[in-house]
Motif scaffolding. Structure first.
Motif, PDB file in Angstrom:
ATOM      1  N   THR A   1      17.417  -0.161 -32.851  1.00  0.00           N
ATOM      2  CA  THR A   1      17.808   0.205 -34.220  1.00  0.00           C
ATOM      3  C   THR A   1      16.758  -0.400 -35.158  1.00  0.00           C
ATOM      4  O   THR A   1      16.023  -1.313 -34.760  1.00  0.00           O
ATOM      5  CB  THR A   1      19.178  -0.397 -34.608  1.00  0.00           C
TER       6      THR A   1
ATOM      7  N   GLN B   1      20.027   6.482 -34.131  1.00  0.00           N
ATOM      8  CA  GLN B   1      19.730   5.052 -34.330  1.00  0.00           C
ATOM      9  C   GLN B   1      18.337   4.644 -33.872  1.00  0.00           C
ATOM     10  O   GLN B   1      17.747   3.743 -34.455  1.00  0.00           O
ATOM     11  CB  GLN B   1      20.737   4.203 -33.533  1.00  0.00           C
ATOM     12  N   THR B   2      17.840   5.255 -32.805  1.00  0.00           N
ATOM     13  CA  THR B   2      16.598   4.766 -32.190  1.00  0.00           C
ATOM     14  C   THR B   2      15.389   5.619 -32.562  1.00  0.00           C
ATOM     15  O   THR B   2      14.305   5.079 -32.804  1.00  0.00           O
ATOM     16  CB  THR B   2      16.755   4.666 -30.660  1.00  0.00           C
TER      17      THR B   2
ATOM     18  N   ASP C   1      23.975  -5.308 -33.310  1.00  0.00           N
ATOM     19  CA  ASP C   1      22.625  -5.815 -33.601  1.00  0.00           C
ATOM     20  C   ASP C   1      22.603  -7.336 -33.584  1.00  0.00           C
ATOM     21  O   ASP C   1      21.667  -7.952 -33.077  1.00  0.00           O
ATOM     22  CB  ASP C   1      22.162  -5.316 -34.978  1.00  0.00           C
TER      23      ASP C   1
END
Ligand code: AP5
Ligand code: MG
Length: 189
Positions: A95, A151-152, A66
């Motif tokens: 994320t 995560q998405t 990230d």
């Protein structure tokens, strides 16, 4: 179109057709296409520090950190051309941490729409197997899709909570899907 240029995000599973439709959409919306996947592939091809960091992660179907991605995108969005033409973000945020960073950059009301290009797992898997790239093995595909769910996919609710989520059915021909996306953009322009 008047006032501030559009700031759009496109979400969707790997192989849902984001890249394909972004080419159509930038022509229609006048925004600039910023694809973090394309930026990373260019960095790998150029052998930059970023490329060296990203290459093995991308080949393994993982996510670049990230911190790295937030830096890359912050730098890109600060450029004058984006302020003038707006942006269609493809592949970012991926994320919740990235979405929060985006919100800090563009502001709480900074995103006009987050489009979720919805295509079921079975169909994206077929598409990627048919594409047959070196990283399109059944195993790597399954890994990327499970990372997406983990995560998405939470970003779908995250954008919905902010009132900007629009889900578009990504099944059908490229032209059929583009027609649906066009009407979403036209409603916001
Ligand atoms: P990225 O480049 O973003 O890839 P992706 O989103 O994972 O997947 P694709 O680009 O393969 O899918 P797409 O939805 O664009 O579909 P496409 O139009 O190509 O990311 C690559 C990697 O970079 C990541 O895995 C990660 O490692 C890293 N990365 C990038 N951003 C990051 C971030 N923010 N944080 C951390 N890491 C990051 O279409 C797919 C296929 O379907 C094509 O063959 C196409 O011809 C076909 N197709 C398209 N539309 C249709 C249709 N309507 N009918 C039939 N076939 C269709
Ligand atoms: Mg893509």
């Amino acid at each position: 179109m008047s006032g501030r240029p559009l700031h759009l995000v496109i979400l969707g599973r790997q192989g849902s057709g984001k890249g394909t439709q972004c080419v159509n959409l930038v022509g229609h919306s006048g925004t600039l296409h910023v694809s973090t996947g394309d930026m990373l592939r260019a960095a790998v091809a150029d052998g930059t520090e970023l490329g060296k960091k990203a290459e093995a992660i991308m080949n393994a179907g993982g996510l670049v950190s990230d911190e790295t991605m937030n830096g890359v995108v912050a730098e890109r969005l600060a450029k004058h051309d984006i302020k003038e033409h707006g942006v269609l973000l493809d592949g970012f945020p991926r994320t919740v941490v990235q979405a929060e960073a985006l919100e800090r950059i563009v502001g709480k009301r900074g995103i006009d729409a987050a489009i979720n290009l919805d295509v079921p797992v079975s169909v994206v898997t077929e598409r990627m197997l048919a594409r047959g790239g070196s990283d399109d093995t059944a195993e790597a595909i399954a890994r990327r899709l499970s990372l997406y769910d983990e995560q998405t996919a939470p970003l779908i609710d995250w954008f919905d909570d902010r009132g900007v989520l629009v889900t578009v059915d990504g099944l059908g021909t490229e032209e059929e899907v583009f027609a649906r996306l066009r009407s979403v953009i036209d409603a916001r322009a």
